[in-house]
Design an enzyme around this catalytic site. Structure first.
Site, PDB file in Angstrom:
ATOM      1  N   LYS A  26       0.833  -1.202   0.000  1.00  0.00           N
ATOM      2  CA  LYS A  26       0.000   0.000   0.000  1.00  0.00           C
ATOM      3  C   LYS A  26       0.874   1.261   0.000  1.00  0.00           C
ATOM      4  CE  LYS A  26      -3.916   0.309   2.581  1.00  0.00           C
ATOM      5  NZ  LYS A  26      -5.086   0.793   1.835  1.00  0.00           N
ATOM      6  N   ARG A  96      -3.473   2.743   8.562  1.00  0.00           N
ATOM      7  CA  ARG A  96      -3.768   1.461   7.920  1.00  0.00           C
ATOM      8  C   ARG A  96      -2.521   0.594   7.806  1.00  0.00           C
ATOM      9  NH1 ARG A  96      -8.537   2.886   4.142  1.00  0.00           N
ATOM     10  NH2 ARG A  96      -8.364   5.138   4.137  1.00  0.00           N
ATOM     11  N   GLY A 105      -8.157  -7.340   4.481  1.00  0.00           N
ATOM     12  CA  GLY A 105      -9.028  -7.522   5.642  1.00  0.00           C
ATOM     13  C   GLY A 105      -8.397  -8.252   6.810  1.00  0.00           C
ATOM     14  N   MET A 107      -5.629  -7.407   8.607  1.00  0.00           N
ATOM     15  CA  MET A 107      -5.070  -6.599   9.684  1.00  0.00           C
ATOM     16  C   MET A 107      -5.938  -5.365   9.915  1.00  0.00           C
ATOM     17  SD  MET A 107      -1.065  -7.064   9.079  1.00  0.00           S
ATOM     18  CE  MET A 107      -1.277  -6.743   7.373  1.00  0.00           C
ATOM     19  N   ARG A 352      -3.474  -1.290  -6.430  1.00  0.00           N
ATOM     20  CA  ARG A 352      -2.615  -2.483  -6.344  1.00  0.00           C
ATOM     21  C   ARG A 352      -3.034  -3.413  -7.466  1.00  0.00           C
ATOM     22  NH1 ARG A 352      -5.458  -4.731  -0.848  1.00  0.00           N
ATOM     23  NH2 ARG A 352      -7.517  -4.965  -1.735  1.00  0.00           N
ATOM     24  N   HIS A 468     -16.282  -9.253   1.159  1.00  0.00           N
ATOM     25  CA  HIS A 468     -15.228 -10.143   1.644  1.00  0.00           C
ATOM     26  C   HIS A 468     -15.339 -11.523   0.997  1.00  0.00           C
ATOM     27  CE1 HIS A 468     -13.523 -13.083   4.490  1.00  0.00           C
ATOM     28  NE2 HIS A 468     -12.554 -12.188   4.552  1.00  0.00           N
ATOM     29  N   ARG A 574       2.266 -47.192 -11.877  1.00  0.00           N
ATOM     30  CA  ARG A 574       2.398 -48.073 -10.709  1.00  0.00           C
ATOM     31  C   ARG A 574       1.700 -49.382 -11.025  1.00  0.00           C
ATOM     32  NH1 ARG A 574       1.361 -42.826  -7.729  1.00  0.00           N
ATOM     33  NH2 ARG A 574       2.989 -42.621  -6.170  1.00  0.00           N
ATOM     34  N   ARG A 630       6.923 -48.991 -13.591  1.00  0.00           N
ATOM     35  CA  ARG A 630       7.612 -49.430 -12.390  1.00  0.00           C
ATOM     36  C   ARG A 630       7.176 -50.838 -12.025  1.00  0.00           C
ATOM     37  NH1 ARG A 630       6.547 -46.456  -6.922  1.00  0.00           N
ATOM     38  NH2 ARG A 630       4.636 -47.684  -6.937  1.00  0.00           N
ATOM     39  N   GLU A 758      14.742 -43.394  -3.821  1.00  0.00           N
ATOM     40  CA  GLU A 758      13.754 -43.083  -2.789  1.00  0.00           C
ATOM     41  C   GLU A 758      14.224 -43.502  -1.395  1.00  0.00           C
ATOM     42  OE1 GLU A 758      10.008 -44.882  -3.914  1.00  0.00           O
ATOM     43  OE2 GLU A 758      10.978 -46.650  -4.729  1.00  0.00           O
ATOM     44  N   SER A 777      14.651 -41.805 -11.169  1.00  0.00           N
ATOM     45  CA  SER A 777      13.446 -41.005 -10.922  1.00  0.00           C
ATOM     46  C   SER A 777      13.330 -40.867  -9.405  1.00  0.00           C
ATOM     47  CB  SER A 777      12.216 -41.709 -11.497  1.00  0.00           C
ATOM     48  OG  SER A 777      11.080 -40.947 -11.199  1.00  0.00           O
ATOM     49  N   THR A 780      10.040 -39.092  -4.285  1.00  0.00           N
ATOM     50  CA  THR A 780      10.172 -38.210  -3.120  1.00  0.00           C
ATOM     51  C   THR A 780       9.149 -38.502  -2.029  1.00  0.00           C
ATOM     52  OG1 THR A 780       9.007 -36.608  -4.481  1.00  0.00           O
ATOM     53  CG2 THR A 780      11.377 -36.301  -4.211  1.00  0.00           C
ATOM     54  N   ASP A 782       8.636 -41.637  -0.782  1.00  0.00           N
ATOM     55  CA  ASP A 782       9.411 -42.498   0.110  1.00  0.00           C
ATOM     56  C   ASP A 782      10.676 -41.808   0.599  1.00  0.00           C
ATOM     57  OD1 ASP A 782       8.217 -45.054   0.677  1.00  0.00           O
ATOM     58  OD2 ASP A 782       8.203 -45.367  -1.490  1.00  0.00           O
ATOM     59  N   CYS A 844       9.022 -38.326  -9.550  1.00  0.00           N
ATOM     60  CA  CYS A 844       7.674 -38.866  -9.717  1.00  0.00           C
ATOM     61  C   CYS A 844       6.901 -38.928  -8.392  1.00  0.00           C
ATOM     62  CB  CYS A 844       7.696 -40.232 -10.391  1.00  0.00           C
ATOM     63  SG  CYS A 844       8.515 -41.483  -9.411  1.00  0.00           S
ATOM     64  N   TYR A 864      12.908 -33.917 -16.192  1.00  0.00           N
ATOM     65  CA  TYR A 864      11.448 -33.837 -16.252  1.00  0.00           C
ATOM     66  C   TYR A 864      10.832 -33.941 -14.864  1.00  0.00           C
ATOM     67  CZ  TYR A 864      11.243 -38.916 -15.600  1.00  0.00           C
ATOM     68  OH  TYR A 864      11.364 -40.174 -15.093  1.00  0.00           O
TER      69      TYR A 864
HETATM   70  C1  PEP Z   1       7.547 -42.317  -4.216  1.00  0.00           C
HETATM   71  O1  PEP Z   1       7.892 -42.986  -3.263  1.00  0.00           O
HETATM   72  O2  PEP Z   1       7.766 -41.100  -4.313  1.00  0.00           O
HETATM   73  C2  PEP Z   1       6.800 -42.922  -5.316  1.00  0.00           C
HETATM   74  C3  PEP Z   1       6.489 -42.208  -6.382  1.00  0.00           C
HETATM   75  O3  PEP Z   1       6.381 -44.182  -5.163  1.00  0.00           O
HETATM   76  P1  PEP Z   1       5.122 -44.609  -4.281  1.00  0.00           P
HETATM   77  O4  PEP Z   1       4.390 -43.360  -3.927  1.00  0.00           O
HETATM   78  O5  PEP Z   1       4.334 -45.512  -5.129  1.00  0.00           O
HETATM   79  O6  PEP Z   1       5.773 -45.264  -3.135  1.00  0.00           O
HETATM   80 MG    MG Z   2       7.900 -45.108  -3.427  1.00  0.00          MG
END
Ligand code: PEP
Ligand code: MG
Length: 888
Positions: A26, A96, A105, A107, A352, A468, A574, A630, A758, A777, A780, A782, A844, A864
């Protein structure tokens, strides 16, 4: 000496142009408007650094602040020719908040500050309008008491309502000046009663009280919730803007209003706003009086009997739209503006970048490229990736027969069905139980945001397009119908009635935010169209991005949807999901419960043709795009028979005794299955399972290649590898199958063999593993689980507490923990590529569809990201933004 206070107004401003970090949004924009020579009431800004210093020093201000505020105040007095606290010629100010990111709204604000019995008299004298002066005074007492002194708004509302009732008044405007005096006396008595001391009369005390309240409101519950929802760091702090008051409540030639320079719902060109004659800003936003339209076109469209501003105040209106155009050209973006007209003179109070729906964001970005205001890359950066979700949402099928029970304003587009609830807590509670709910309220306030977030859609009985509910719903991407006045809510009975029909809590309704209709029952929905502006933006995004976007999908429907959304391959199929099918689970159970290898092979031979068909179908849809398949991952006990009936079915199929099968099932149970016999560990101990799956993949490739001429590309992925040796052993076996299938079919399959990263050990030993892997791959899900030692299945029970306590800023299963898990990924990338230069890298886990995590993947140099089908467009846009921000 540190500078804590920056002045603006009268054609100039202190500080750097556009310094939102220091002045808040502001403050920076007020300064900018002043520099542009627009009519801005002068004032000064206490910087965000004051706020951070305040919290760092145990809620104490920096030593020089007081003298700097005094100097700024003296300067302000000079600019406007009035004096703060002067009974003859009083300066009044507004106080303000204004954070770096707008938090509408959330604060506190205090208007008309500087009034007491004497200055109110002075104001009456000066304006020649006693009623106006007292109206301002009573507003000030109410607001100041509520915000600064903690005496609730309702205390004053009750006094006012009682007063009106006693005299049979319906409108505030019926109250005469002398009567306001009586009310003010009652207000002051109420404050004294509540606090044991009088309402503060010294304007300087009032000023410091209000400044303290605004800085303190940075830490109120609403603001904390809002920041968490929109990822606004607590460390940013808010600025405080003190500005000379201008009055929209000085009679019929005065007004106050809010406007967007384009339609914030659709993005259409055209001024779009509301105003109220003889009112102050709070009246518009509070949705208490129904505002009038800004333009004639809008008034006619809405069938509003009250004149528009264009008609009622043509000269000021012309000046106003000239300001709109200048601001749009200057900022090169749609603006959200607040203004006041004081006795025919226009004053700008705020500008704004306007919050908008995804649809509007898209249209505005694409239109601005066409108009040469911005370039394609800037357009790509203008649309929030996660907001695309709104466009990917369903709308109501044209052919569906609508049973309309009420109609209001089309405040936020999209359609949704759910069960009626009447309060925010209940909405949140039901949503947690997995129910889809629609929040129906008379109007919403910032206290309701958690419920609005939990709801599928919001309906309010009161309030306009800038109420609001409307503003917040658009920001959140929730469909919203506002101002549906036909709806009469009976909170005690938990029902609402409209058009003579009664709807109970829990009843199903559908909200159409595009038409403003509320329908009985659950409407039939259709998928969104992804052409037009959407397609244009996606083309620009695809041009800008470096990373590919794939999908996590295994059913033909999901694969097809993802392809339509632009998936460039499958990043995770999967295969265990294919094992769960009702018509194959018996064979799967037979395989698991088999006593020995020959029993397993017999059962697997039944599964092979089914898997082959599945893969062939996926290859047909994906054509020559790479498909990462997989091999079996979860622990076997997940497939075990649950009931006696299930066991009987397996007994019949195998000829084995049911009792023995039960025994074997029991023996497979694990104490800690997430860390147990799963992933490639199954492949190591039961080679025939992975061999069957590899065969199904390669045979499917041969079939589809013969059929279509395309060469399907398979990326065979081994899960849960911890040690290079695991992969080495499995790779040899899979390659042997490939050679066999090639001999049998006469077609050489195109394939890579790679692994998921993983487990922390896999990340650390990426160099050894890359010796055997053609791709990594990052799994994330696990990797997060094992890095934190935090169970994916159980963490939900206490994650909320962790977020609440700010131990975690975000749920690490939703948005990548870039520090810890991210470090492991960076190590694996570096070590993996060090061992194999052309190692293909992707992600993945669920994070592959999260914009912040995608940004991380770009920085880490992945090739990717892969995500669920509906997130593919989001990921395309997020990947483009990540690439643009990286090169910027
Ligand atoms: C993971 O572990 O990130 C994964 C993609 O495999 P899953 O979720 O099937 O364990
Ligand atoms: Mg996994």
């Amino acid at each position: 000496m540190a500078k804590w206070v920056y002045a603006f107004g009268g054609g100039s401003a202190e500080g750097e142009k556009g310094d939102k970090n220091l002045l808040g949004g502001k403050g920076a924009n007020l300064a900018e408007m002043a520099r542009l020579g627009l009519p801005v009431p002068p004032g000064f800004t206490l910087t965000t650094e004051v706020c951070t210093a305040f919290y760092r020093n145990n809620r104490e201000y920096p030593a020089e602040l007081e003298s700097q505020v005094e100097a700024a105040l003296a300067d302000l007095e000079k600019k406007v020719g009035k004096r703060f606290g002067d009974p003859e010629n009083p300066l009044l100010v507004s106080v303000r908040s204004g954070a770096r990111a707008s938090m509408p709204g959330m604060m506190d604000t205090v208007l008309n500050l500087g009034l007491n019995d004497e200055t109110a008299e002075g104001l009456a004298e000066l304006s020649g309008d006693r009623r106006f002066a007292l109206d301002s005074y009573r507003r000030f007492i109410t607001m100041y008491s509520d915000v600064v002194l903690g005496v609730s708004h309702s205390t004053f509302e009750e006094i006012l309502e009682r007063f009106k009732e006693d005299r049979d008044y319906t409108l505030d405007t019926e109250i005469a000046a002398a009567e306001w005096e009586e009310i003010i006396a009652e207000y002051k008595a109420a404050v004294r009663k509540a606090l044991g001391e009088p309402f503060p009369t010294d304007p300087r005390d009032q000023l410091w009280g209000a400044i303290g309240a605004v800085f303190s409101s940075w830490m109120n519950d609403r603001a904390i919730t809002y920041r968490r929802m929109y990822d606004i760091p607590e460390s940013w702090g808010t600025a405080v803007n003190v500005q000379a008051m201008v009055f929209g409540n000085m009679g019929e030639t005065s007004a106050t209003g809010v406007a967007f320079t384009r339609d914030p719902s659709t993005g259409e060109k055209g001024y779009y706003g509301e105003f109220l004659i003889n009112a102050q800003g709070e009246d518009v936003v509070a949705g208490i009086r129904t505002p009038q339209c800004l333009t004639k076109v809008m008034r006619e469209k809405m069938g509003d009997p009250q004149p528009s501003m264009e008609e009622a105040m043509p000269q000021v209106y012309a000046q106003l739209i000239d300001v709109f155009d200048r601001l749009e050209r200057h900022y090169r973006d749609m603006q959200d503006i607040e203004f006041t007209v004081e006795r025919g003179t226009l004053w700008m109070l705020q500008t704004r970048a306007g919050k908008r729906t995804a649809r509007a964001a898209l249209k505005i970005a694409v239109d601005m490229v066409a108009d040469g205001l911005i370039g394609e890359e800037e357009a790509v950066l203008r649309v929030e990736p996660s907001a695309l979700d709104q466009l990917l949402h369903p709308t109501i099928d044209e052919s569906y027969e609508r049973d309309v029970i009420a109609k209001g304003l089309p405040a936020s587009p999209g359609a949704a069905a759910g069960k009626v609830v009447f309060d925010a807590d209940e909405a949140e509670h039901m949503a947690k139980l997995g129910e889809k709910v629609i929040l129906v309220r008379v109007e919403t306030s910032p206290e309701d945001i958690h419920g609005m977030h939990a709801a599928q859609a919001i309906v309010t009985a009161r309030g306009g397009m800038t109420s609001h509910a409307a503003v917040v719903a658009r920001g959140m991407g929730r469909p919203c119908v506002s101002g549906a006045g036909e709806i009469k809510i009976d909170v005690a009975a938990r029902t609402f009635t409209a058009r003579g029909r009664k709807v109970h809590e829990g009843d199903m309704i559908t909200v159409d935010g595009a038409t403003g209709e509320v329908l009985a029952g659950e409407a039939k929905m259709i998928k969104p169209e992804l052409t037009g502006d959407f397609a244009s933006l996606m083309v620009w995004a695809d041009r800008a991005r470096r990373m590919k976007v794939r999908t996590n999908a295994e059913t033909p429907l999901d694969v097809q949807t993802a392809k339509e959304f632009g998936a460039e391959g499958i990043g995770l199929c999967r295969t265990e999901h294919m094992f769960f099918d009702a018509d194959r689970i018996a064979a799967v159970r037979e395989m698991i419960l088999a006593e020995d290898q020959s029993g397993r092979i017999k059962a697997l031979s039944k599964i092979l043709p089914m898997q082959r068909d599945d893969f062939a179908e996926i290859f047909r849809i994906m054509e020559d795009r790479p498909c990462t398949i997989r091999l079996l991952d979860p622990p076997l006990h997940e497939f075990l028979p649950h009931t006696d009936e299930d066991v009987k079915a397996v007994a019949e199929a195998t000829g084995l005794p049911a009792a023995g099968l039960m025994e074997r099932a029991k023996s497979l149970a694990e104490t800690n299955p997430m860390l147990g016999h799963r992933g490639c560990r199954l492949g190591i101990t039961y080679p025939e399972i992975y061999e069957m799956q590899a065969r199904a993949i390669f045979e499917a490739q041969a079939i589809v290649e013969k059929e279509t001429g395309f060469k399907p590309v398979a990326e065979v992925m081994i899960p849960l590898v911890a040690v290079a040796k695991e992969l080495e052993i499995l790779k040899v076996r899979i390659e042997a199958i490939a050679r066999k299938v090639e001999k049998e079919t006469g077609t050489a399959p195109v394939y890579l063999i790679g692994t998921m990263i993983e487990l922390p050990r896999a990340a650390l030993r990426a160099a050894d593993i890359a010796a055997h892997a053609e791709f990594f791959s990052f799994g994330t899900n696990d990797l997060t689980q094992t890095t934190f030692g935090l169970s994916r299945d159980d963490a939900g029970k206490f994650l909320g507490d962790y977020l609440e306590a700010q131990i975690f800023e975000k749920d690490p299963f939703v948005s990548l923990d870039q520090e810890g898990v991210g470090d492991l990924i960076k190590i694996a990338v570096e070590r993996g590529r060090g061992a194999r230069e052309n190692l293909k890298l992707g992600i993945c886990g669920e994070h592959g569809g999260d914009p912040a995590s995608i940004r991380f993947c770009e920085e880490a140099g992945l090739d990717y990201v892969s995500c669920s089908p509906y997130r593919v467009p989001i990921a395309r846009l997020a990947a483009a933004q990540a690439a643009l921000k990286k090169s910027a």
